[in-house]
Scaffold this active site. Structure first.
Site, mmCIF file in Angstrom:
data_model
loop_
_atom_site.group_PDB
_atom_site.id
_atom_site.type_symbol
_atom_site.label_atom_id
_atom_site.label_comp_id
_atom_site.label_asym_id
_atom_site.label_seq_id
_atom_site.Cartn_x
_atom_site.Cartn_y
_atom_site.Cartn_z
ATOM 1 N N HIS A 171 -5.535 -17.537 0.924
ATOM 2 C CA HIS A 171 -6.420 -16.509 0.369
ATOM 3 C C HIS A 171 -5.597 -15.477 -0.400
ATOM 4 O O HIS A 171 -4.916 -14.647 0.199
ATOM 5 C CB HIS A 171 -7.201 -15.861 1.532
ATOM 6 C CG HIS A 171 -8.225 -14.865 1.106
ATOM 7 N ND1 HIS A 171 -8.661 -13.848 1.927
ATOM 8 C CD2 HIS A 171 -8.903 -14.714 -0.047
ATOM 9 C CE1 HIS A 171 -9.554 -13.132 1.289
ATOM 10 N NE2 HIS A 171 -9.725 -13.628 0.087
ATOM 11 N N ASN A 218 -11.239 -9.672 5.168
ATOM 12 C CA ASN A 218 -12.629 -9.277 4.929
ATOM 13 C C ASN A 218 -13.374 -8.838 6.183
ATOM 14 O O ASN A 218 -14.383 -8.157 6.094
ATOM 15 C CB ASN A 218 -13.368 -10.398 4.201
ATOM 16 C CG ASN A 218 -12.981 -10.383 2.736
ATOM 17 O OD1 ASN A 218 -12.891 -9.317 2.126
ATOM 18 N ND2 ASN A 218 -12.713 -11.543 2.175
ATOM 19 N N GLU A 278 -3.177 -14.304 2.507
ATOM 20 C CA GLU A 278 -3.676 -14.479 3.876
ATOM 21 C C GLU A 278 -3.750 -15.995 4.104
ATOM 22 O O GLU A 278 -4.523 -16.686 3.427
ATOM 23 C CB GLU A 278 -5.062 -13.818 4.002
ATOM 24 C CG GLU A 278 -5.591 -13.758 5.414
ATOM 25 C CD GLU A 278 -6.978 -13.099 5.487
ATOM 26 O OE1 GLU A 278 -7.759 -13.200 4.519
ATOM 27 O OE2 GLU A 278 -7.274 -12.494 6.535
ATOM 28 N N SER A 302 -12.836 -16.655 0.577
ATOM 29 C CA SER A 302 -12.675 -15.327 1.176
ATOM 30 C C SER A 302 -13.386 -15.243 2.520
ATOM 31 O O SER A 302 -13.187 -14.277 3.248
ATOM 32 C CB SER A 302 -13.191 -14.248 0.224
ATOM 33 O OG SER A 302 -14.452 -14.586 -0.263
HETATM 34 N N1 CAA Z 1 -2.124 -9.504 -14.321
HETATM 35 C C1 CAA Z 1 -0.893 -8.976 -14.443
HETATM 36 N N2 CAA Z 1 -0.633 -7.657 -14.260
HETATM 37 C C2 CAA Z 1 -1.689 -6.863 -13.974
HETATM 38 C C3 CAA Z 1 -3.006 -7.336 -13.831
HETATM 39 C C4 CAA Z 1 -3.201 -8.732 -14.009
HETATM 40 N N3 CAA Z 1 -4.414 -9.298 -13.868
HETATM 41 N N4 CAA Z 1 -3.828 -6.293 -13.516
HETATM 42 C C5 CAA Z 1 -3.044 -5.192 -13.457
HETATM 43 N N5 CAA Z 1 -1.762 -5.535 -13.738
HETATM 44 C C6 CAA Z 1 -0.578 -4.670 -13.705
HETATM 45 C C7 CAA Z 1 -0.534 -3.675 -14.828
HETATM 46 O O1 CAA Z 1 0.115 -4.203 -15.965
HETATM 47 C C8 CAA Z 1 0.289 -2.552 -14.201
HETATM 48 O O2 CAA Z 1 1.660 -2.901 -14.213
HETATM 49 P P1 CAA Z 1 2.843 -1.803 -13.944
HETATM 50 O O3 CAA Z 1 2.705 -1.323 -12.528
HETATM 51 O O4 CAA Z 1 4.096 -2.585 -14.157
HETATM 52 O O5 CAA Z 1 2.584 -0.724 -14.930
HETATM 53 C C9 CAA Z 1 -0.179 -2.559 -12.763
HETATM 54 O O6 CAA Z 1 -0.690 -3.869 -12.522
HETATM 55 C C10 CAA Z 1 -1.238 -1.532 -12.498
HETATM 56 O O7 CAA Z 1 -2.328 -1.762 -13.395
HETATM 57 P P2 CAA Z 1 -3.067 -0.628 -14.249
HETATM 58 O O8 CAA Z 1 -2.071 0.396 -14.688
HETATM 59 O O9 CAA Z 1 -3.901 -1.308 -15.291
HETATM 60 O O10 CAA Z 1 -4.128 0.011 -13.293
HETATM 61 P P3 CAA Z 1 -3.987 0.638 -11.863
HETATM 62 O O11 CAA Z 1 -2.716 1.371 -11.653
HETATM 63 O O12 CAA Z 1 -5.277 1.349 -11.686
HETATM 64 O O13 CAA Z 1 -3.967 -0.627 -10.903
HETATM 65 C C11 CAA Z 1 -5.035 -2.260 -9.579
HETATM 66 C C12 CAA Z 1 -4.961 -1.600 -10.938
HETATM 67 C C13 CAA Z 1 -3.740 -3.036 -9.310
HETATM 68 C C14 CAA Z 1 -6.203 -3.243 -9.659
HETATM 69 C C15 CAA Z 1 -5.221 -1.163 -8.472
HETATM 70 O O14 CAA Z 1 -6.306 -0.348 -8.798
HETATM 71 C C16 CAA Z 1 -5.465 -1.744 -7.101
HETATM 72 O O15 CAA Z 1 -4.532 -2.120 -6.397
HETATM 73 N N6 CAA Z 1 -6.747 -1.804 -6.698
HETATM 74 C C17 CAA Z 1 -7.134 -2.386 -5.410
HETATM 75 C C18 CAA Z 1 -7.112 -3.880 -5.520
HETATM 76 C C19 CAA Z 1 -7.545 -4.540 -4.248
HETATM 77 O O16 CAA Z 1 -7.835 -3.929 -3.222
HETATM 78 N N7 CAA Z 1 -7.597 -5.872 -4.311
HETATM 79 C C20 CAA Z 1 -8.071 -6.663 -3.208
HETATM 80 C C21 CAA Z 1 -9.528 -6.934 -3.435
HETATM 81 S S1 CAA Z 1 -10.182 -7.885 -2.131
HETATM 82 C C22 CAA Z 1 -9.814 -9.464 -2.555
HETATM 83 O O17 CAA Z 1 -9.286 -9.784 -3.590
HETATM 84 C C23 CAA Z 1 -10.139 -10.496 -1.568
HETATM 85 C C24 CAA Z 1 -11.517 -10.790 -1.236
HETATM 86 O O18 CAA Z 1 -11.676 -11.763 -0.522
HETATM 87 C C25 CAA Z 1 -12.693 -10.024 -1.617
#
Ligand code: CAA
Length: 303
Positions: free
Chosen positions: A143, A193, A155, A122
């Site tokens: 990424h 990031n 990314e 990251s």
């Molecule tokens: N595998 C498969 N499916 C998954 C899953 C996983 N690990 N996690 C969630 N899902 C699916 C769920 O089944 C659900 O599917 P449907 O849309 O078909 O119903 C969908 O994703 C949404 O999940 P939830 O209903 O459980 O929960 P939510 O609506 O609150 O969504 C989330 C959860 C997708 C995590 C959402 O909150 C989100 O997008 N959060 C922000 C995530 C983000 O910003 N990620 C980037 C982080 S930074 C990074 O990764 C890089 C770094 O370098 C730090």
């Protein structure tokens, strides 16, 4: 063009590693998942199965496709065995420079000479990682975002010496995984990031200065900016240690005090309050509960 990529080895079976294995296996690739600990590998395969169950329940995948995808994943504790026939390696080990450099030195020795070596880092420099190999043109950043099966972005990071043909191939491959690639060059934090972490850090500074409480900061950013999670919840989700280490990379690499990690973030990491993975950060997490409960430490203005 991506036909030459059939066997993909993923190094590391943690949250990112198992998500990456999930999407490659789902897209028809033979996946070699490698970790030093067989228990971690077994847990990762079980997690992939559970995450695929969510897709089956939502109609996004059939039971048959799930079984076939899981059947394409083999686990390894020996790196030589895991990479000897690989066309691509995606490294998703812990975010530690020395560890990653050591892994890439070994990958360079153990994998076929034409194998592409990608890192899911990251924030660690791809150019630096590439410099310990004899094939810097074939080293690239790939990424993925957490949760990998859900998030559309890859990314793609060009190191200083990455071959343009390799960048194109990795972009095509990302599309084959159902993702949208975006190319960035190798500067501290890349794009994701460089922009995300200062926002999270600023949210923590706002909390520390008493501008507003945890719920208010997160609600303002969720409702006001249409972010799926507020910045403090997202920091807990990513891991506060990861957030701090990325801020330190930005601070050291860009030399500007605006990137210094917030002292409250540093204190929380030093005290072991790392977010969801340790059970408490800005919120308190109880196994099996989806409720978002603000940590008692942040409930009153006098904390
Ligand atoms: N595998 C498969 N499916 C998954 C899953 C996983 N690990 N996690 C969630 N899902 C699916 C769920 O089944 C659900 O599917 P449907 O849309 O078909 O119903 C969908 O994703 C949404 O999940 P939830 O209903 O459980 O929960 P939510 O609506 O609150 O969504 C989330 C959860 C997708 C995590 C959402 O909150 C989100 O997008 N959060 C922000 C995530 C983000 O910003 N990620 C980037 C982080 S930074 C990074 O990764 C890089 C770094 O370098 C730090």
């Amino acid at each position: 063009m991506t036909d030459q990529l059939k066997i993909v080895t993923v190094i590391g079976s943690g949250t990112m590693g198992n998500g990456i294995c999930h999407v490659f296996a789902q897209s028809g690739f033979q996946v070699h998942m490698m970790d030093i600990n067989q228990g971690a590998l077994d847990k990762a395969v079980a997690t992939i199965g559970k995450n695929m169950d969510r897709q089956v329940a939502k109609g996004g995948m059939t039971e048959e496709n799930k079984a076939a995808a899981l059947g394409r994943i083999k686990t390894f504790t020996d790196m030589g065995e895991a990479v000897k026939s690989a066309n691509l390696v995606v490294e998703a080990a812990t975010e530690n420079v020395e560890l990653k450099l050591n892994i890439f030195r070994q990958l360079d020795k153990l994998s076929p000479a034409d194998c592409i070596l990608a890192s899911n880092t990251s924030s660690i420099s791809i150019t630096k990682i590439a410099s310990v190999t004899g094939r810097p043109g074939k080293v690239i950043g790939m990424h993925f975002m957490n949760p990998v099966p859900v998030m559309k972005l890859v990314e793609v990071i060009n190191g200083y010496a990455t071959d343009a043909a390799i960048t194109q191939l990795i972009c095509k491959l990302s599309e084959q995984l159902g993702k949208i690639p975006c190319v960035a060059n190798d500067y501290p934090g890349f794009v994701a990031n460089r922009i995300l972490m200062p926002m999270i850090n600023e949210a923590i500074i706002s909390l520390m200065e008493g501008v507003a409480g945890v719920t208010e900061i997160d609600t303002i950013m969720k409702l006001g900016m249409a972010h799926p999670m507020g910045p403090l919840q997202l920091a807990d989700f990513i891991g506060l240690d990861t957030c701090m280490s990325i801020m330190n990379v930005l601070y050291a690499g860009l030399g500007n005090t605006k990137y210094a990690p917030c002292p409250l973030l540093v204190n929380m990491v030093q005290a072991g309050y790392l977010g969801a993975k340790s059970g408490e950060g800005f919120y308190k997490y109880t196994a099996g509960s989806k409720d978002l409960v603000v940590s008692a430490r942040f409930k009153s203005k006098e904390w």
